[in-house]
Design a protein around this motif. Structure first.
Motif, PDB file in Angstrom:
ATOM      1  N   PHE A 132     -21.428  33.579 -23.843  1.00 45.33           N
ATOM      2  CA  PHE A 132     -21.364  33.988 -25.248  1.00 45.33           C
ATOM      3  C   PHE A 132     -20.315  33.164 -26.009  1.00 45.33           C
ATOM      4  O   PHE A 132     -20.518  32.820 -27.176  1.00 45.33           O
ATOM      5  N   GLY A 133     -19.201  32.849 -25.348  1.00 43.11           N
ATOM      6  CA  GLY A 133     -18.201  31.992 -25.974  1.00 43.11           C
ATOM      7  C   GLY A 133     -18.772  30.631 -26.320  1.00 43.11           C
ATOM      8  O   GLY A 133     -18.491  30.074 -27.387  1.00 43.11           O
ATOM      9  N   MET A 134     -19.607  30.085 -25.428  1.00 42.74           N
ATOM     10  CA  MET A 134     -20.232  28.786 -25.669  1.00 42.74           C
ATOM     11  C   MET A 134     -21.172  28.855 -26.873  1.00 42.74           C
ATOM     12  O   MET A 134     -21.127  27.978 -27.762  1.00 42.74           O
ATOM     13  N   LEU A 135     -22.032  29.892 -26.923  1.00 41.85           N
ATOM     14  CA  LEU A 135     -22.970  30.025 -28.046  1.00 41.85           C
ATOM     15  C   LEU A 135     -22.232  30.106 -29.375  1.00 41.85           C
ATOM     16  O   LEU A 135     -22.653  29.504 -30.372  1.00 41.85           O
ATOM     17  N   LEU A 136     -21.129  30.846 -29.407  1.00 39.24           N
ATOM     18  CA  LEU A 136     -20.369  31.023 -30.641  1.00 39.24           C
ATOM     19  C   LEU A 136     -19.601  29.761 -31.038  1.00 39.24           C
ATOM     20  O   LEU A 136     -19.277  29.566 -32.217  1.00 39.24           O
ATOM     21  N   THR A 137     -19.332  28.888 -30.058  1.00 41.97           N
ATOM     22  CA  THR A 137     -18.571  27.662 -30.331  1.00 41.97           C
ATOM     23  C   THR A 137     -19.465  26.512 -30.779  1.00 41.97           C
ATOM     24  O   THR A 137     -18.997  25.583 -31.455  1.00 41.97           O
ATOM     25  N   ILE A 138     -20.747  26.555 -30.436  1.00 40.49           N
ATOM     26  CA  ILE A 138     -21.667  25.443 -30.743  1.00 40.49           C
ATOM     27  C   ILE A 138     -21.674  25.059 -32.222  1.00 40.49           C
ATOM     28  O   ILE A 138     -21.621  23.860 -32.552  1.00 40.49           O
ATOM     29  N   PRO A 139     -21.731  26.025 -33.180  1.00 40.48           N
ATOM     30  CA  PRO A 139     -21.721  25.603 -34.597  1.00 40.48           C
ATOM     31  C   PRO A 139     -20.467  24.811 -34.982  1.00 40.48           C
ATOM     32  O   PRO A 139     -20.555  23.848 -35.751  1.00 40.48           O
ATOM     33  N   PHE A 140     -19.312  25.194 -34.464  1.00 44.02           N
ATOM     34  CA  PHE A 140     -18.074  24.479 -34.759  1.00 44.02           C
ATOM     35  C   PHE A 140     -18.112  23.068 -34.164  1.00 44.02           C
ATOM     36  O   PHE A 140     -17.634  22.112 -34.768  1.00 44.02           O
ATOM     37  N   ALA A 141     -18.691  22.963 -32.952  1.00 42.93           N
ATOM     38  CA  ALA A 141     -18.796  21.651 -32.311  1.00 42.93           C
ATOM     39  C   ALA A 141     -19.732  20.733 -33.103  1.00 42.93           C
ATOM     40  O   ALA A 141     -19.472  19.534 -33.255  1.00 42.93           O
ATOM     41  N   GLY A 142     -20.847  21.310 -33.617  1.00 47.03           N
ATOM     42  CA  GLY A 142     -21.783  20.519 -34.413  1.00 47.03           C
ATOM     43  C   GLY A 142     -21.131  19.974 -35.671  1.00 47.03           C
ATOM     44  O   GLY A 142     -21.282  18.789 -36.016  1.00 47.03           O
ATOM     45  N   TRP A 143     -20.370  20.842 -36.357  1.00 49.92           N
ATOM     46  CA  TRP A 143     -19.643  20.397 -37.558  1.00 49.92           C
ATOM     47  C   TRP A 143     -18.610  19.323 -37.204  1.00 49.92           C
ATOM     48  O   TRP A 143     -18.458  18.324 -37.918  1.00 49.92           O
ATOM     49  N   GLU A 144     -17.941  19.496 -36.098  1.00 50.76           N
ATOM     50  CA  GLU A 144     -16.904  18.581 -35.657  1.00 50.76           C
ATOM     51  C   GLU A 144     -17.476  17.198 -35.343  1.00 50.76           C
ATOM     52  O   GLU A 144     -16.912  16.170 -35.727  1.00 50.76           O
ATOM     53  N   LEU A 145     -18.616  17.181 -34.636  1.00 51.89           N
ATOM     54  CA  LEU A 145     -19.223  15.904 -34.251  1.00 51.89           C
ATOM     55  C   LEU A 145     -19.721  15.126 -35.459  1.00 51.89           C
ATOM     56  O   LEU A 145     -19.702  13.887 -35.467  1.00 51.89           O
ATOM     57  N   GLN A 146     -20.185  15.839 -36.476  1.00 52.85           N
ATOM     58  CA  GLN A 146     -20.612  15.145 -37.696  1.00 52.85           C
ATOM     59  C   GLN A 146     -19.438  14.441 -38.369  1.00 52.85           C
ATOM     60  O   GLN A 146     -19.591  13.381 -38.971  1.00 52.85           O
ATOM     61  N   ALA A 147     -18.264  15.048 -38.245  1.00 54.89           N
ATOM     62  CA  ALA A 147     -17.082  14.496 -38.908  1.00 54.89           C
ATOM     63  C   ALA A 147     -16.383  13.400 -38.097  1.00 54.89           C
ATOM     64  O   ALA A 147     -15.865  12.444 -38.653  1.00 54.89           O
ATOM     65  N   THR A 148     -16.394  13.554 -36.759  1.00 55.84           N
ATOM     66  CA  THR A 148     -15.586  12.649 -35.929  1.00 55.84           C
ATOM     67  C   THR A 148     -16.396  11.776 -34.982  1.00 55.84           C
ATOM     68  O   THR A 148     -15.924  10.718 -34.566  1.00 55.84           O
TER      69      THR A 148
END
Length: 305
Positions: A189-205
């Motif tokens: 569940f922690g992974m599922l909740l973190t995926i949106p933040f990771a997606g935003w992060e990868l677009q930026a960096t």
């Protein structure tokens, strides 16, 4: 093996693993941004744990709606909120401040264990917490300059509070589920909740091409630090009172200092050894019941007089 000793061993190993985790993380984070690294290590960790559940005979009770909510809450508060606050806090402050402030977790854990689990706050626990807390301050060598990182410090305290909450709710969940299952679903569940933040992060960096050292570091973080460390902590909390088990969190800065000495060549000062003795004294007070035994002996002596 005695249940208390087994719990102490699990908690000590977990704190030791996390103490060394920062060495691997420091290298890997130069190539993989924080939230993306969280998703990768969670994916590896929960895959390992679900494989263990699949091929072992560990009981897996049917889950009600409230069970799913509890497991989801553990994933949210423990594996999204806590880790995110740690990353942000370290970025706004520094690793030194982070080590000190996240080591306040046992204090909050004892309080939450009283409120949520109705565990008693005894003189024994208070004495142990004071001794161990003083030991951590000495090991990390408190300095007044830490006050300059006000926002980062506040966020790091929130990380300590959320990890304490995680540990208490893991204790509650362990009344029905195995430590492996709690950890596996919590990480998932922690992974599922973190995926949106990771997606935003990868677009930026973006993401750098990893080398063999980065790949090895990611595997260590996913298998040892995530699957192994979280499982050992949850198992230890299952075997002991939450307030008692909280003391073993103080092993984390000790392990970090030893590994810095072994791997990075940093010197171990007199502060380390003094702090180590105080932390061990706190754990001895908690596990051996020193104050209670002294009071009991005093009363028996008074009766003889």
């Amino acid at each position: 093996m005695n249940q208390t000793l087994l719990g102490a061993l699990c908690l000590s190993l977990a704190a030791g693993i996390w103490g060394g985790m920062f060495v691997a993380s420091k290298y890997v984070l130069d190539y993989i941004p924080p939230f993306s690294l969280m998703v990768i290590r969670y994916l590896i960790g929960c895959t390992v744990l679900f494989a263990i559940l699949r091929w072992s005979r560990i009981p897996r009770p049917a889950k009600t709606r409230s069970d799913w909510l509890l497991l989801g809450w553990i994933g949210f508060i423990g594996y999204l909120v806590t880790i995110s606050f740690q990353f942000i806090g370290v970025d706004l402050a520094d690793a030194h401040t982070a080590s000190l402030l996240t080591a306040t977790t046992p204090v909050f854990l004892v309080l939450f264990a009283r409120i949520i689990l109705k565990e008693a706050i005894t003189v024994q626990k208070l004495v142990a917490l004071l001794l161990a807390s003083a030991g951590v301050v000495i090991v990390i060598e408190w300095n007044a300059g830490m006050g300059a990182y006000l926002l980062g410090s506040l966020i790091l305290v929130m990380a300590a509070i959320s990890w304490a909450l995680l540990s208490v709710y893991v204790k509650r969940a362990s009344a029905k589920f195995s430590s492996v299952e709690i950890t596996a679903y919590g990480i998932f569940f922690g992974m599922l909740l973190t995926i949106p933040f990771a997606g935003w992060e990868l677009q930026a960096t973006g993401l750098a091409v990893p080398n063999i050292m980065v790949f090895s570091g990611v595997l260590y973080l996913g298998i040892v630090s995530t699957a192994g460390g979280f499982f050992l902590w949850n198992k230890g909390m299952q075997l002991m009172e939450a307030g008692v088990g909280s003391l073993f969190y103080f092993f984390q800065p000790l392990a970090g200092a030893v590994l810095d000495w072994l791997l990075l060549g940093e010197a171990l000062t007199i502060h380390f050894f003094l702090g180590f003795l105080l932390i061990m004294a706190g754990i001895a007070v908690m596990t051996l019941g020193v104050p209670a035994k002294l009071v009991s002996s005093w009363y028996r002596g008074q009766g003889k007089d």
